[in-house]
Design a protein around this motif. Sequence first.
Motif, PDB file in Angstrom:
ATOM      1  N   THR A 147       8.370   0.454   5.575  1.00 51.87           N
ATOM      2  CA  THR A 147       8.130   1.336   4.380  1.00 51.87           C
ATOM      3  C   THR A 147       9.639   1.264   3.545  1.00 51.87           C
ATOM      4  O   THR A 147      10.644   0.993   3.906  1.00 51.87           O
ATOM      5  CB  THR A 147       8.002   2.681   4.590  1.00 51.87           C
ATOM      6  OG1 THR A 147       9.055   3.523   5.012  1.00 51.87           O
ATOM      7  CG2 THR A 147       6.644   2.777   5.352  1.00 51.87           C
ATOM      8  N   ARG A 148       9.523   1.486   2.204  1.00 53.40           N
ATOM      9  CA  ARG A 148      10.648   1.708   1.359  1.00 53.40           C
ATOM     10  C   ARG A 148      10.772   2.924   0.527  1.00 53.40           C
ATOM     11  O   ARG A 148       9.710   3.401   0.341  1.00 53.40           O
ATOM     12  CB  ARG A 148      10.653   0.452   0.422  1.00 53.40           C
ATOM     13  CG  ARG A 148      12.006   0.519  -0.481  1.00 53.40           C
ATOM     14  CD  ARG A 148      11.931  -1.043  -1.139  1.00 53.40           C
ATOM     15  NE  ARG A 148      10.787  -0.938  -2.066  1.00 53.40           N
ATOM     16  CZ  ARG A 148      10.350  -2.229  -2.423  1.00 53.40           C
ATOM     17  NH1 ARG A 148      10.876  -3.641  -1.971  1.00 53.40           N
ATOM     18  NH2 ARG A 148       9.191  -2.368  -3.216  1.00 53.40           N
ATOM     19  N   GLY A 178       9.283   5.962   4.135  1.00 52.03           N
ATOM     20  CA  GLY A 178       9.347   6.276   2.692  1.00 52.03           C
ATOM     21  C   GLY A 178       7.515   6.140   2.658  1.00 52.03           C
ATOM     22  O   GLY A 178       6.749   5.748   3.285  1.00 52.03           O
ATOM     23  N   GLU A 179       7.334   6.221   1.373  1.00 52.40           N
ATOM     24  CA  GLU A 179       5.678   6.355   0.901  1.00 52.40           C
ATOM     25  C   GLU A 179       5.125   4.852   0.576  1.00 52.40           C
ATOM     26  O   GLU A 179       4.251   4.743   0.786  1.00 52.40           O
ATOM     27  CB  GLU A 179       5.501   7.121  -0.068  1.00 52.40           C
ATOM     28  CG  GLU A 179       5.595   8.636  -0.099  1.00 52.40           C
ATOM     29  CD  GLU A 179       5.217   9.265  -1.414  1.00 52.40           C
ATOM     30  OE1 GLU A 179       4.802   9.005  -2.133  1.00 52.40           O
ATOM     31  OE2 GLU A 179       5.453  10.555  -1.247  1.00 52.40           O
ATOM     32  N   SER A 201       0.861  -1.236  -0.021  1.00 46.64           N
ATOM     33  CA  SER A 201       0.095  -0.149   0.067  1.00 46.64           C
ATOM     34  C   SER A 201       0.756   1.044   0.235  1.00 46.64           C
ATOM     35  O   SER A 201       2.079   1.132   0.056  1.00 46.64           O
ATOM     36  CB  SER A 201      -1.086  -0.043   1.134  1.00 46.64           C
ATOM     37  OG  SER A 201      -0.123   0.093   2.540  1.00 46.64           O
ATOM     38  N   THR A 202       0.168   2.265  -0.079  1.00 51.91           N
ATOM     39  CA  THR A 202       1.171   3.813   0.058  1.00 51.91           C
ATOM     40  C   THR A 202       0.784   4.444   1.345  1.00 51.91           C
ATOM     41  O   THR A 202      -0.648   4.382   1.903  1.00 51.91           O
ATOM     42  CB  THR A 202       0.679   4.674  -1.066  1.00 51.91           C
ATOM     43  OG1 THR A 202       0.820   3.728  -2.345  1.00 51.91           O
ATOM     44  CG2 THR A 202       1.404   5.872  -1.150  1.00 51.91           C
ATOM     45  N   LEU A 203       1.592   5.085   2.045  1.00 54.08           N
ATOM     46  CA  LEU A 203       1.335   5.745   3.423  1.00 54.08           C
ATOM     47  C   LEU A 203       0.640   7.123   3.166  1.00 54.08           C
ATOM     48  O   LEU A 203       1.362   7.768   2.361  1.00 54.08           O
ATOM     49  CB  LEU A 203       2.782   5.846   4.242  1.00 54.08           C
ATOM     50  CG  LEU A 203       2.615   6.521   5.327  1.00 54.08           C
ATOM     51  CD1 LEU A 203       1.938   5.662   6.204  1.00 54.08           C
ATOM     52  CD2 LEU A 203       4.117   6.930   5.821  1.00 54.08           C
ATOM     53  N   SER A 204      -0.600   7.118   3.699  1.00 55.06           N
ATOM     54  CA  SER A 204      -1.288   8.520   3.617  1.00 55.06           C
ATOM     55  C   SER A 204      -0.565   9.307   4.190  1.00 55.06           C
ATOM     56  O   SER A 204       0.002   9.312   5.329  1.00 55.06           O
ATOM     57  CB  SER A 204      -2.550   8.031   4.207  1.00 55.06           C
ATOM     58  OG  SER A 204      -3.199   9.424   4.350  1.00 55.06           O
ATOM     59  N   PRO A 205      -0.527  10.586   3.689  1.00 55.12           N
ATOM     60  CA  PRO A 205      -0.074  11.878   4.233  1.00 55.12           C
ATOM     61  C   PRO A 205      -0.781  12.500   5.208  1.00 55.12           C
ATOM     62  O   PRO A 205      -0.765  13.463   5.594  1.00 55.12           O
ATOM     63  CB  PRO A 205       0.036  12.586   2.814  1.00 55.12           C
ATOM     64  CG  PRO A 205      -0.880  12.469   2.097  1.00 55.12           C
ATOM     65  CD  PRO A 205      -1.123  11.006   2.274  1.00 55.12           C
TER      66      PRO A 205
END
Length: 501
Positions: A369-370, A356-357, A10-14
């Motif tokens: 994260t990467r 990372g995102e 997934s992508t880390l939400s801001p």
Amino acid sequence: MIHVPAQQTSTLSPAWRACVGTGRTREVLHADYRDSLALVQDEIGFGASRAHGIVHDDMGLVQPYTHEGVAGTRYAFSYVDLVIDTWLDAGVAPFLELGFMPEALASGPDTVFWWRGNITPPRDHGEWAALTRALLTHLIDRYGIEQVRTWPIEVWNEPNLTTFWRDADEAAYHRLYATTARAVKEVDSGLQVGGPAISPGSDDWLPRFADFVASVDVPCDFVSKHAYTSGPAQEVPFGVHQTLRPPQDLLDQFASPGRLLAGSPLEGLPVHITEFSSSYRPDNPIHDTAYQAAYLAPVLASGGDHVASFSYWTLCDVFEELGVPTAPLHGGFGLLGHRQLRKPAFHLYSFMARLGEAVLAQGDDHLVTRHPDGRISMLLWQPLDGTAVADAGHRVRLSLPASGPAHVVERHVDAERGNVRAGWQAMGSPLAPDRRAVEDLHDASAPAVHIHRVQPVGGRWEIDVRLGRHGIALVEVTGSADQTPAWSDDTQLLGLGGDAG
């Protein structure tokens, strides 16, 4: 052993750093606040800030006068401009909360806080609408329509509480909201307006608010509410103690608007949690502790799954709702204490800022994260349920996808390390530490750092991290070749075992 996959999941939400709280708008002009803002932006980088009282009398915005028997009003924007310029210069946009009621417009004398914010409806809603239009027109003239359209405009603060809105009168709030929202859209239809900014425990306001705005065709671009997990205050001199519910309760509160508004006219609108923390009191010592950081870690890791933003209350301890604080660490809401003393919660946010995102793995005690360059950064924490302090630390073992030898940097904050409150208590909790003591407290607040190398085994790095009690850690793994020269031999540092040349 946690087996971390090579592929992004997934992508880390801001959302976790989209906004941060500021207590009172006038406090932005305090030197200690501005120093804290600079530090927070350098290490974390919030997108916006929300504060109480932009139209409160101490901002000098509403200036009544009488000339030749005719009453009028001059709007003075000097302090408003200073505040917003300060934010924008730091890279922070305003999240505009409209309140409290200027005395010249108020229908009654009821106030809240040491600085006496008026909590009554306007005596004349036309005067309130005129103020709203004047403020927004000025902001557009000064900062440009494209920029101001990105600044959410929230109508009032916690009107479901008698503390903040006379009698917690829901119908009176609906009228105020309708007047304000229409005035906002009269200035420009692209401006964002929303509410109702309710405190926990009154979620039933949300569906009624949705029904109201639909029934009278009032615009609403977002929904806002607050989230805290503390119980009733147990008073002590200059402070309180409170019970806490588990941190999952915060995430449940974040998710509640989406659930309650499903099928309503407001379904699908952005949800902003414009205040959140453990305790709703600015004098609860939990805010200064390592417990606070570990307790909130899973909330920062997952909160963006539910809302567009969730705003920590607050950026720093320049905060005067109960008066001027009496000690450098007094249980204030801030990520930073006075003179920029970094609390453990500050480190939680600064650790998040180094992730990372691309999310590889997430669980009850980890977020892995990467980065685009291949570095792996992870936030680890000791799970805490809010019901008891822990008597030991926590161990996290991870197996990561490897790409050769690497070095590992661990940064730890816990009950003993990187904990400014522990250092302050060891000094005897001085109310006014001298310059040398403040410097020592800054040193004590720095995370403990441990650097070591790791070799891949079967294409994996195995990382074993031991967290201290109430601990959080940022662990960064970076592939790096070993450039140690062949002749390097630390066993020979004293020159006792080899040839001289």
